[in-house]
Design a protein around this motif. Structure first.
Motif, short mmCIF file in Angstrom:
data_model
loop_
_atom_site.label_atom_id
_atom_site.label_comp_id
_atom_site.label_asym_id
_atom_site.label_seq_id
_atom_site.Cartn_x
_atom_site.Cartn_y
_atom_site.Cartn_z
N ASP A 81 -4.55 7.09 -4.87
CA ASP A 81 -4.16 8.37 -5.46
C ASP A 81 -3.16 8.11 -6.58
N ASN A 82 -3.58 8.30 -7.83
CA ASN A 82 -2.68 8.00 -8.94
C ASN A 82 -1.58 9.04 -9.11
N THR A 83 -1.62 10.12 -8.27
CA THR A 83 -0.53 11.11 -8.31
C THR A 83 0.41 10.93 -7.12
N ASN A 84 0.23 9.90 -6.35
CA ASN A 84 1.10 9.61 -5.20
C ASN A 84 2.56 9.59 -5.67
N ASN A 116 0.84 -1.19 0.00
CA ASN A 116 0.00 0.00 0.00
C ASN A 116 0.89 1.25 0.00
N ALA A 117 0.95 1.90 -1.14
CA ALA A 117 1.81 3.09 -1.27
C ALA A 117 1.27 4.27 -0.48
N ASP A 118 0.01 4.21 -0.02
CA ASP A 118 -0.58 5.31 0.75
C ASP A 118 -0.27 5.21 2.24
N SER A 159 -2.48 2.19 -4.80
CA SER A 159 -2.78 3.48 -4.18
C SER A 159 -4.11 4.00 -4.68
N GLU A 205 2.65 5.01 4.99
CA GLU A 205 4.09 5.20 5.18
C GLU A 205 4.74 4.04 5.92
N LEU A 229 4.24 6.26 -5.82
CA LEU A 229 3.71 5.46 -6.93
C LEU A 229 4.34 5.88 -8.25
N THR A 255 -4.04 1.37 -9.41
CA THR A 255 -4.52 2.62 -8.84
C THR A 255 -5.89 2.97 -9.42
#
Length: 874
Positions: free
Chosen positions: A633-636, A610-612, A631, A614, A639, A651
């Motif tokens: 959020d595709n702008t993470n 999970n890239a969202d 994620s 930390e 990511l 995503t």
């Protein structure tokens, strides 16, 4: 010192990739007394265990641990090293250990490797006694402790034959699972497994085994096939034995019709008096006794595996040679001092025991143990050459005549046993048996390998190799894909969705989670199986070709993982739950624990992260496998960096779930078409879906199948019991959800307002083993979301009944929740019933149940009652 807790961790765990013993040790007053304050501690320990000099410890060189003792170290650390060395002295070599302090003064976690868990536990307990004696300067004897550990080892460890097969399998990456305390072992997993019991394999002919057990039937079959066997027959009386001996003439060999390890066998019986003794000896093992012509020569063993002769050995009977000075007993003691001899199967040779057989042979020769043998005279101590009675073996594989080789391979086909030991008596094997007067005396369906693996002299033969070749030919698979899912919330939903996708793809799935174990579409066990026992059930199931495992915190801590490595590891999230338990006090501690799942993935496998989150992403540096990120959020930035490095990501974009690989976006599904997302309002289930897509793509499921299966999976009580189950009860709705921690409560906040327009009524229960602050936060989050709250106490654990509910109530009221709108009904069933009766048209009852099955039953039963009333009115 006091051992607070001691247990074996079976697989990769929080402390090591290997099985370890975990001991929680309170050293008490010794916390104020490190080793440098104890006179002669190092010297007394070294005298007790000289081999502990080899321990390097943190200095990194021989004697390093003793230096630590001189400089000063604590009792727990010394216990660790003593426990390790005790196992080594009991011939169970281990080397890893660590000692970790805790928040409690004088309490340490002592962790050390083991080979056999029972030996490891006993070594830990004994180490505490030894170290306690050293600190108190009291005498203690170590020899009885080591002897006891050896006895336990012999009761538990694999014999040399089974162990050799396991080691050969491991060298090829084939895992094993021990299925009982004996030698019943599974090699491989699931549908690709094979099973052995010592050297008998799962497709060994049952008829062949039965024939081999019956020595007389074996001889009849071989004789008819033109293979030389000694004359004789079975009898059930001493009179019958005399008649057979008279018919075939002395000397004869006497043995039980069914037996093993040479028990009850007497060779070279020369007269009626000896025959009577031999008959009575054999009668102890079977009612029918074989009397056959004694063959002159040496005892040989031919080993045939999969129709091919792979090894041959000459077995020599346990004996001593006189020197003109020593007694027979002293000569036996000298022979047993050979470092190659040990107890049972621990070494190449077995110690010679002075048993009934030995005493009988001595009596026949008018000898006593106190007699002195003349110089150069040879005395045989057993009537058979079995290694288990102290005999030894000499490899003669290269001497076997081609005629004998073909004969042995033919015998294995005639009797139809794929792993066969053939016992031959002949002067040698360099010429055909018909030329030397030799013969086949019996065949064995589970032959021992030790004589070939470690002969007393001659070449060692790796006879485990052809057996493993037979079980797993080059094209055969031995494992199945293992997908392991961990995190704080969403594990069961993700596991069930992954299993659904795999089943849709035509796979035979084994799944375990907090609800139970399912094989295919059948629930085989109910209960919480999110630990190693669940994994073991799945991996031993012969119908399963894909394993999907929920891996919870408790299982990792208590027993470790239930497998060595997975193919896919999914790490969903980390939030406050179970903190303050088992030394896990921070979110970072919890993340470290759960990262064990992604630390133990095959190098060619995938970690789905999970890239969202930390804390999840902090585990990435330790991962050996490939990475897939997901994620919302595709702008993470994390990511995007991963994608720019040719990574794979799942995503959300423009209302769609997409799988992004480089510059290519593959549309998986419209979020609004995925039922468990509730039209995109349940963000937590969108995240779970992304994780499931990543995991199933990594395991090789095609995009089209993933697309189709997502829209056929919903939050019904059938497909996903207890996870956001929305039930229409007529004029109002009920949502049943297992969530029981603050973040689980909070995750529903975005969904609940969209389900109905009326009041939001909650039935909630904190969990008694959580910290006060966590239960207060649980209540506080509920107070922000609901109009009416009914608190129950379905899982008090170590708290008094009602205490958890009162804490949760305090938390609810701290959020400015109206006091009149909260009540406590301790029984969960009664609380649910109260909420249902309270609900009006347009309301939503949210049940955060502990007992899912019962909660669903109560709601559906209430719905049926309302429906029945409605029908009566109409």
């Amino acid at each position: 010192m006091k051992i607070e807790e001691i247990r074996a961790l079976w697989g990769p765990n929080y402390y090591s990739r290997y099985p370890v013993i975990y001991m929680l040790l309170d050293i008490g007053k010794l916390e104020e007394k490190p080793s440098d304050m104890v006179p002669d501690m190092k010297d007394r320990l070294l005298k007790l265990m000289p081999s502990i000099m080899e321990h390097r410890c943190s200095p990194g060189h021989i004697g390093g641990f003793l230096e630590r003792i001189e400089r000063g170290t604590w009792a727990g650390h010394i216990v660790e090293h003593v426990a390790i060395e005790l196992q080594c002295l009991a011939n169970m070599e281990v080397g890893f250990g660590k000692t970790i302090g805790t928040d409690a003064k004088g309490v340490y976690k002592v962790v050390f490797r083991y080979r056999d868990q029972e030996v490891g536990v006993e070594a830990g307990k004994a180490a505490v006694k030894i170290v306690d004696a050293l600190f108190k300067n009291k005498p203690i004897k170590i020899e009885p402790i080591i002897a006891r550990l050896k006895v336990i080892r012999e009761e538990n460890i694999f014999g040399p034959s089974t162990y050799s097969i396991i080691k050969e399998a491991e060298s090829r990456g084939i895992p094993h699972i021990r299925l009982n305390k004996q030698s019943y072992v599974q090699l491989g997993h699931g549908i690709n497994q094979r099973r052995i019991q010592a050297t008998m394999v799962d497709n060994t002919s049952a008829i062949g085994v039965e024939i081999a057990d019956d020595k007389e039937q074996t001889k009849e079959i071989l004789d008819e096939a033109g293979i030389p066997v000694p004359m004789g027959r079975s009898v059930d009386s001493l009179e019958g034995a005399f008649l057979v001996a008279k018919d075939i003439n002395y000397p004869v060999t006497v043995k039980p019709l069914v037996g093993h390890h040479g028990k009850g066998i007497t060779a070279n019986v020369k007269n009626d008096g000896e025959l009577k003794i031999a008959f009575n000896s054999a009668k102890k093992f079977h009612e029918l006794i074989v009397v056959e012509k004694h063959l002159e020569g040496f005892d040989h063993r031919l080993l045939v595996i999969n129709g091919e002769l792979v090894a041959a050995a000459r077995r020599e009977t346990a004996s001593v040679e006189g020197d003109g000075r020593s007694t027979i007993r002293e000569l036996i003691d000298v022979v047993n001092e050979d470092p190659r001899r040990g107890i049972g199967h621990e070494k190449v040779l077995t110690e010679i025991k002075i048993d009934y057989m030995t005493k009988r042979l001595l009596k026949h020769q008018n000898l006593k143990l106190t007699d002195i043998l003349p110089d150069g005279s040879m005395l045989y101590l057993k009537s058979t050459a079995n290694l288990s009675t102290g005999g030894c073996s000499i490899d003669v594989t290269d001497e076997v005549h081609p005629h004998i080789k073909r004969m042995a391979e033919r015998i294995s086909e005639i009797i139809n046993i794929n792993v066969m030991g053939i016992d031959v008596v002949a002067p040698h094997l360099r010429r055909p048996l018909k030329e030397t007067g030799g013969g086949i005396i019996e065949v064995n369906a589970a032959p021992g390998f030790r004589m070939h693996l470690e002969p007393y002299s001659g070449a060692r033969r790796n006879v485990a190799k052809p057996l493993v070749d037979m079980l797993f030919p080059p094209e055969a698979k031995s494992t199945i894909p293992i997908i392991a899912v961990t995190g704080t919330n969403g594990k069961t939903t993700t596991v069930r969705l992954i299993a659904h996708i795999l089943k849709y793809a035509g796979k035979s799935v084994g799944m375990c989670c907090t609800d139970g174990i399912e094989i295919g579409n059948q629930v085989v066990l109910e209960g919480d199986y999110s630990g190693p026992s669940g994994a073991r059930h799945i991996l031993t199931e012969p119908l399963v070709d894909h394993a999907v495992l929920e891996v919870a915190r408790g299982g990792i801590l208590r027993r470790g993982l239930g497998y060595d490595e997975s193919d896919i590891g999914v790490f969903l999230n980390i939030s406050a739950d179970h903190l303050g338990l088992d030394g896990l006090n921070t979110l970072e501690d919890l993340a470290d624990l759960k990262s064990v799942v992604v630390d133990n993935i095959k190098p060619k496998g995938f970690a789905v992260l999970n890239a969202d989150d930390e804390l999840v992403m902090k585990s990435i540096d330790k991962i050996k496998a490939n990475i897939i990120l997901f994620s919302l959020d595709n702008t993470n930035p994390v990511l995007l960096t991963h994608i720019s490095n040719d990574g794979i990501a799942v995503t959300v974009k423009d209302g769609n779930i997409i799988l992004r690989k480089g510059a290519i976006d593959m549309k998986i599904a419209r979020i609004s078409n995925v039922p468990i997302t509730f039209g995109g309002k349940a963000l937590f289930n969108i995240a779970n879906t992304l994780a499931a897509v990543g995991a199933t793509y990594a395991v090789g499921i095609d995009i089209k199948t993933i697309q189709t299966s997502l829209v056929t999976f919903n939050s019904s009580t059938g497909q996903l019991p207890g996870r956001a189950n929305l039930i229409d009860v007529g004029s109002f709705k009920v949502l049943i959800d297992y969530g029981h921690n603050p973040s689980a409560i909070e995750s529903l906040a975005g969904l609940i307002p969209h389900l109905t327009n009326g009041r939001k009524i909650n039935v909630g229960s904190g969990t008694g083993n959580r910290r006060d602050e966590d239960i207060l936060n649980f209540g506080r989050n509920m107070g922000k979301m609901y109009d009416e709250i009914i608190l129950c106490d379905s899982d008090p654990r170590d708290r008094k009944p009602g205490e958890t509910a009162e804490l949760a109530r305090e938390g609810v009221l701290s959020s400015d929740f109206p006091k009149k709108n909260i009540q406590i009904v301790l029984d969960e069933g009664e609380a649910i019933q109260t909420a249902l009766e309270m609900a009006n048209e347009g309301d939503l009852v949210v049940i955060q149940a502990n007992y899912i099955k019962e909660a669903i039953h109560i709601v559906l039963e209430y719905k049926e009652k309302l429906l029945a009333k409605s029908k009566k009115r109409t």
